[in-house]
Design an enzyme around this catalytic site. Sequence first.
Site, PDB file in Angstrom:
ATOM      1  N   ASP A  44      45.904   6.675 -13.488  1.00 16.73           N
ATOM      2  CA  ASP A  44      47.805   5.783 -13.900  1.00 16.73           C
ATOM      3  C   ASP A  44      48.624   7.045 -15.284  1.00 16.73           C
ATOM      4  OD1 ASP A  44      48.460   3.438 -14.414  1.00 16.73           O
ATOM      5  OD2 ASP A  44      48.270   3.779 -16.640  1.00 16.73           O
TER       6      ASP A  44
ATOM      7  N   ARG B 261     -12.098 -12.648   6.763  1.00 16.35           N
ATOM      8  CA  ARG B 261     -12.900 -11.032   7.780  1.00 16.35           C
ATOM      9  C   ARG B 261     -13.689 -10.488   6.784  1.00 16.35           C
ATOM     10  NH1 ARG B 261     -13.606  -9.107  12.348  1.00 16.35           N
ATOM     11  NH2 ARG B 261     -11.682 -10.164  13.164  1.00 16.35           N
TER      12      ARG B 261
ATOM     13  N   SER C  33     -16.639  -1.195  15.769  1.00 13.30           N
ATOM     14  CA  SER C  33     -16.075   0.127  15.204  1.00 13.30           C
ATOM     15  C   SER C  33     -16.292   0.623  16.608  1.00 13.30           C
ATOM     16  CB  SER C  33     -16.118   0.092  13.867  1.00 13.30           C
ATOM     17  OG  SER C  33     -14.622  -0.429  13.190  1.00 13.30           O
TER      18      SER C  33
END
Length: 543
Positions: free
Chosen positions: A507, A89, A144
């Site tokens: 711990d 296109r 368009s």
Amino acid sequence: MLLSTICKNKWSVKSISTKNSSLDEILTDTFGRKHNYLRVSLTERCNLRCEYCMPLKGTKLSEQSKLLSNNEIVRLVSLFAKYGVDKIRITGGEPTVKKDIIQIVESLRNIKTLKTIAMTTNGLTLTKYLVDFQRAGLNALNVSLDTLQQNTYGKITRRDGQLLKRVLAGIDLALQLGFSPVKVNCVLMRGINFDELRDFVEMTRHRTISYRFIEFMPFSMNDWDEKRMVPYKEAIREIMKSYPNFEPCNNEPNSTSKMYRVPGFVGNIGFISSMTEDYCDSCNRLRLMADGNLKACLFQNNEISLRDPLREGASDEELLDIISNAVNDKKRKHAVADRSVSVTTTVNRGGRFARNVCAAASGGGRLARNVCTASGDDEPRLTHVDRRSGDARMVDVSGKRETRRTATAVARVRLDATATRLIAEDACNKGDVLSVARLAGACAAKLTWQLIPLCHQIRLDSVKVDARLDERGGRVRITATAVSTDRTGVEMECLTACTVAALTVYDMCKAVSRHTVIEHVKLLSKTGGKTDYRADDDDDDDD
């Protein structure tokens, strides 16, 4: 050899060898989408100034020398066609303002594997040149056109409204010449042309026109307002007030439009729902910009130049490596589909051109109007996961430069009153808790690559671990900073240091308390890599 050539010529891409790749693999992304459709922008210029697309005074254009020549366009299109693209296109800007466009179409027609050579145009020159276009090889057309009213046409295009007659004449000529359907693209906007919906539909009564409504999208300097956007479902409801039997019809494969028709009408209506319902899963499109940049997605902010390597003598194989990389980097969805993501983009819509756009997210998923700048990828992804196989992998850092890299992380250990008192008095049975935690954190940083499977082994210049007791708050705050001169960052090293230091505190205190909580392990900052990072704050005062 290929990788060294790319590095030598400073083509900033990751090389993926295509020697043993099939035709399908080159243009197939990691989500299995095959790209057979290439949109080619011939120019950045336009002869309209549509208010939703371009500022009144235009926009800064690239120098002519930075745009692809005709021969470069044809070579690149031929390469894409060889590996699966069968539809082209031609777009712009407005493609018909390019004086030698007829010659370009003729050259594209000579690429035998191309089935479709289409063009999107604003239609102003169709009555003058369309016959020549068709003879040259053009066989599909989009126009368009956002309004059928002269006053509105003048307002939208910022040109003489009388030009609308020329566009409508061009559409009729296209129908007479056998273009079928003629696709007409319309940006539907509330308060501008929404009241023309019935007129648009009537255009399809006796004409083989596919009138396609595009949801109003946020582009640079178009003063986008979500209130002007008409969701496609609302448009359908509005049309059905006049045409109750308005119904869906079959879509073409990979179509961007949701197609509808009024029974008995020759043409049909399409809805391109870019904002409200994306079509990313079936996307088969790539975009070659006029300046030679390749975009895998309209709304993806990273572009890869094909012009520069082309002009520096790249072979077809080297160009294919770059193209394959761009396709592989394509995201599953674009940033407008995912409204939590910002994206900078270059937009081409037949006859309309806009640059450097950002759609920013705001509360409730509604898009903000302000323009911003995105950085990095427009969609996060897991770098330790192979995008094709899904297997875990170590990131290849061989192409990165060695730089001085730093990172700082923090962690907190919440204590009860007994543990807090014993640490303060240095009375724990196992010894000095804070000193042992600091030592454990430093040792862990050096072993990060052994503890975290996909971490690199790097040269640490220094690791500093600090553990301090906050008696009043009943917590130990741990901070670790790592420094290295290497190809990858040290975030994991300082995070590992903080985590192991915190575990050490746990711990050493577990014999006197089971209420110890490790929390807030967080990266505060990093420097020296592709992007620096600094947290807004370290939430040190949070309770």
